[in-house]
Design a protein around this motif. Structure first.
Motif, PDB file in Angstrom:
ATOM      1  N   GLY A 192       0.805  -1.205   0.000  1.00 17.61           N
ATOM      2  CA  GLY A 192       0.000   0.000   0.000  1.00 17.61           C
ATOM      3  C   GLY A 192       0.842   1.260   0.000  1.00 17.61           C
ATOM      4  N   PRO A 193       0.177   2.415   0.127  1.00 19.92           N
ATOM      5  CA  PRO A 193       0.862   3.708  -0.001  1.00 19.92           C
ATOM      6  C   PRO A 193       1.648   4.112   1.243  1.00 19.92           C
ATOM      7  CG  PRO A 193      -1.471   4.046   0.453  1.00 19.92           C
ATOM      8  CD  PRO A 193      -1.290   2.561   0.291  1.00 19.92           C
ATOM      9  N   GLU A 194       1.428   3.453   2.367  1.00 22.06           N
ATOM     10  CA  GLU A 194       2.102   3.858   3.596  1.00 22.06           C
ATOM     11  C   GLU A 194       3.597   3.602   3.514  1.00 22.06           C
ATOM     12  OE1 GLU A 194       1.141   0.049   6.376  1.00 22.06           O
ATOM     13  OE2 GLU A 194      -0.524   1.105   5.447  1.00 22.06           O
ATOM     14  N   PRO A 195       4.411   4.291   4.341  1.00 20.69           N
ATOM     15  CA  PRO A 195       5.867   4.091   4.297  1.00 20.69           C
ATOM     16  C   PRO A 195       6.234   2.620   4.456  1.00 20.69           C
ATOM     17  CG  PRO A 195       5.325   5.981   5.664  1.00 20.69           C
ATOM     18  CD  PRO A 195       4.021   5.323   5.309  1.00 20.69           C
ATOM     19  N   GLY A 196       7.195   2.190   3.670  1.00 16.82           N
ATOM     20  CA  GLY A 196       7.553   0.778   3.646  1.00 16.82           C
ATOM     21  C   GLY A 196       8.219   0.309   4.930  1.00 16.82           C
ATOM     22  N   LEU A 197       7.934  -0.935   5.282  1.00 15.54           N
ATOM     23  CA  LEU A 197       8.576  -1.610   6.405  1.00 15.54           C
ATOM     24  C   LEU A 197       9.382  -2.750   5.789  1.00 15.54           C
ATOM     25  CD1 LEU A 197       8.634  -1.676   9.583  1.00 15.54           C
ATOM     26  CD2 LEU A 197       6.917  -3.484   9.412  1.00 15.54           C
ATOM     27  N   TYR A 198      10.693  -2.765   6.017  1.00 14.72           N
ATOM     28  CA  TYR A 198      11.575  -3.678   5.299  1.00 14.72           C
ATOM     29  C   TYR A 198      12.345  -4.582   6.254  1.00 14.72           C
ATOM     30  CZ  TYR A 198      10.837  -0.857   1.091  1.00 14.72           C
ATOM     31  OH  TYR A 198      10.278  -0.209   0.005  1.00 14.72           O
ATOM     32  N   LEU A 199      12.479  -5.831   5.835  1.00 14.01           N
ATOM     33  CA  LEU A 199      13.359  -6.779   6.503  1.00 14.01           C
ATOM     34  C   LEU A 199      14.668  -6.816   5.714  1.00 14.01           C
ATOM     35  CD1 LEU A 199      13.988  -9.074   8.547  1.00 14.01           C
ATOM     36  CD2 LEU A 199      12.958 -10.665   6.915  1.00 14.01           C
ATOM     37  N   LEU A 200      15.771  -6.479   6.386  1.00 15.41           N
ATOM     38  CA  LEU A 200      17.093  -6.456   5.752  1.00 15.41           C
ATOM     39  C   LEU A 200      17.950  -7.552   6.359  1.00 15.41           C
ATOM     40  CD1 LEU A 200      17.717  -2.595   5.977  1.00 15.41           C
ATOM     41  CD2 LEU A 200      16.543  -3.837   4.157  1.00 15.41           C
ATOM     42  N   ARG A 201      18.660  -8.290   5.502  1.00 14.29           N
ATOM     43  CA  ARG A 201      19.554  -9.361   5.963  1.00 14.29           C
ATOM     44  C   ARG A 201      20.983  -9.043   5.525  1.00 14.29           C
ATOM     45  NH1 ARG A 201      14.877 -12.901   4.874  1.00 14.29           N
ATOM     46  NH2 ARG A 201      14.456 -14.101   6.783  1.00 14.29           N
TER      47      ARG A 201
END
Length: 427
Positions: A192-201
């Protein structure tokens, strides 16, 4: 039967003593202190690191004792000639969690009691205060200012003016080696348009360092040594053989991504090497794996939560864990949903409750679940359970604190705080 009765009695006695020892009042047992004491209050480890440096400068353990304020009571100050306090400021000018009980007791002393009573002879105490803070906040180093004034009110003699340091400019971070990590994977956890939540490895070609659930990493945007480091909660444990972060992409009023979060979640290419520094955060370490653990968080607060669940998954006969987690909306790709479900099936996670703040039918926040489940929260935490809260201080962190105090009652809340069972990783 006699042998059995004696065995049962001894078992009960040892169990009782172990409970009393674990939950004794801080400072109740006499502690042999050196003439000089370095005492610290730290929320994320910076003040602790600087306190260790102060101890070494004063001659090391042979010349100076070191204690967190959570293990010190004001009457113990009568045992030392000089105390050096290294303290951070938390939230809106507050003491860090491991300094709140000590400061409350210090405030309750009167000048007469301090000078003549059993609480200690502060008139014979020499002291210094080194205050850490963030100069971008209006109440810069406020706890250090307040502590300095309280000690003076009680008759202690300052041997130097109050020292204030911007937390980003302390030598604590510079004393630790920065390690190179390679970004190997980046996955968006929401839609969606909301700020992205990211998993970084990330992985590293260097020997894998040791860290604990609750620890942090410092990262300087674009590997620029002149830039101010940002700190992120570590979402993995060494047993994962990689370092994981959960980062929310920050966006300013002009729609521009944050300097560090935008780099990590968008600009940095896969395979790029990023310099990081692991930062110990003992206030958020939880060693009592058999104790009940209530985890509360929202958004990128999932990072610290995931770390603690991963650490518990490595333990045999770990106690029950209950997660109350919040996001804005339900999406097709719930944050780490498959892993959370797997931990539920394995018995690592006993209960999972989700709060969706923008749900059209039932909007709610994590603090609403805590308030609605007050009786269950009270029973779950009991007398020995731990609480870990991870996420934003403003809004969620403050509201959860109010809900917890209401659910537990002030006496039980203060006991949990004094016994070091309340862990907050808030930013």
């Amino acid at each position: 039967m006699t042998v059995l009765a004696v065995t049962l009695c001894l078992s009960w006695l040892f169990w009782t003593l172990s409970v009393v020892w674990r939950h004794r009042k801080p400072g109740a047992a006499a502690t042999a202190l050196q003439p000089v004491l370095v005492a610290y209050a730290s929320q994320t480890g910076s003040a602790r690191a600087l306190a260790l440096q102060q101890q070494q400068a004063l001659g090391g353990p042979a010349q100076a004792s070191i204690l967190p304020l959570s293990e010190l009571v004001p009457r113990q100050l009568s045992q030392v000639q000089k105390a050096v306090f290294v303290v951070s400021t938390y939230g809106d000018g507050e003491p860090p969690d491991n300094g709140r009980r000590f400061y409350r007791e210090l405030q309750n002393l009167t000048a007469d009691t301090a000078a003549d009573g059993a609480s200690g002879v502060l008139s014979s105490l020499a002291y210094e205060v080194v205050a850490l803070g963030d100069s971008s906040y209006p109440k810069f180093c406020q706890f250090g200012v307040d502590l300095f004034s309280q000690l003076a009110r009680l008759g202690a003699k300052a041997t130097a003016p109050l020292q204030t340091r911007d937390q980003q400019q302390t030598a604590a971070e510079g004393s630790v080696i920065w390690q190179s990590w390679q970004l190997v994977s980046r996955q968006r956890l929401n839609a969606g348009p909301e700020p992205g939540l990211y998993l970084l490895r990330f992985n590293t070609a260097q020997p894998l360092p040791n860290w604990r659930a609750g620890d942090l990493v410092a990262i300087k945007p674009y590997n620029n040594d002149q830039a101010t480091a940002r700190r992120y909660s570590v979402a993995s444990v060494p047993a994962d053989n990689e370092l994981q972060l959960v980062v929310r992409q920050q966006v300013n009023e002009q729609g521009e991504p944050g300097l560090c979060s935008g780099w990590l979640t968008d600009s940095a290419g896969l395979g790029q090497r990023i310099k990081m520094q692991l930062v110990q955060n003992p206030a958020c370490h939880i060693a009592e794996y058999q104790a009940p653990l209530l985890l509360i968080g929202a958004g990128s607060g999932l990072a610290g939560i995931r770390g603690h669940l991963a650490e518990r998954a490595q333990q045999l006969q770990a106690g029950p864990a209950w997660l109350i987690f919040g996001e804005r909306t339900a999406t097709l790709n719930q944050p780490l949903q498959a892993e959370l479900t797997r931990w539920q099936h394995a018995g690592v996670l006993q209960q999972l409750d989700c709060a969706l703040s923008r749900d059209p039918d039932n909007p709610r926040y994590v603090q609403d679940i805590v308030a609605a489940s007050a009786e269950q929260v009270n029973r779950f935490i009991g007398k020995g359970g731990h609480v870990y809260v991870c996420g934003r201080y403003q809004g969620m962190g403050l509201a959860v604190d109010v809900s917890l105090r209401t659910a537990l009652g002030n006496a039980a809340y203060q006991q949990m705080l004094a016994q070091g069972r309340y862990h907050r990783d808030l930013y």
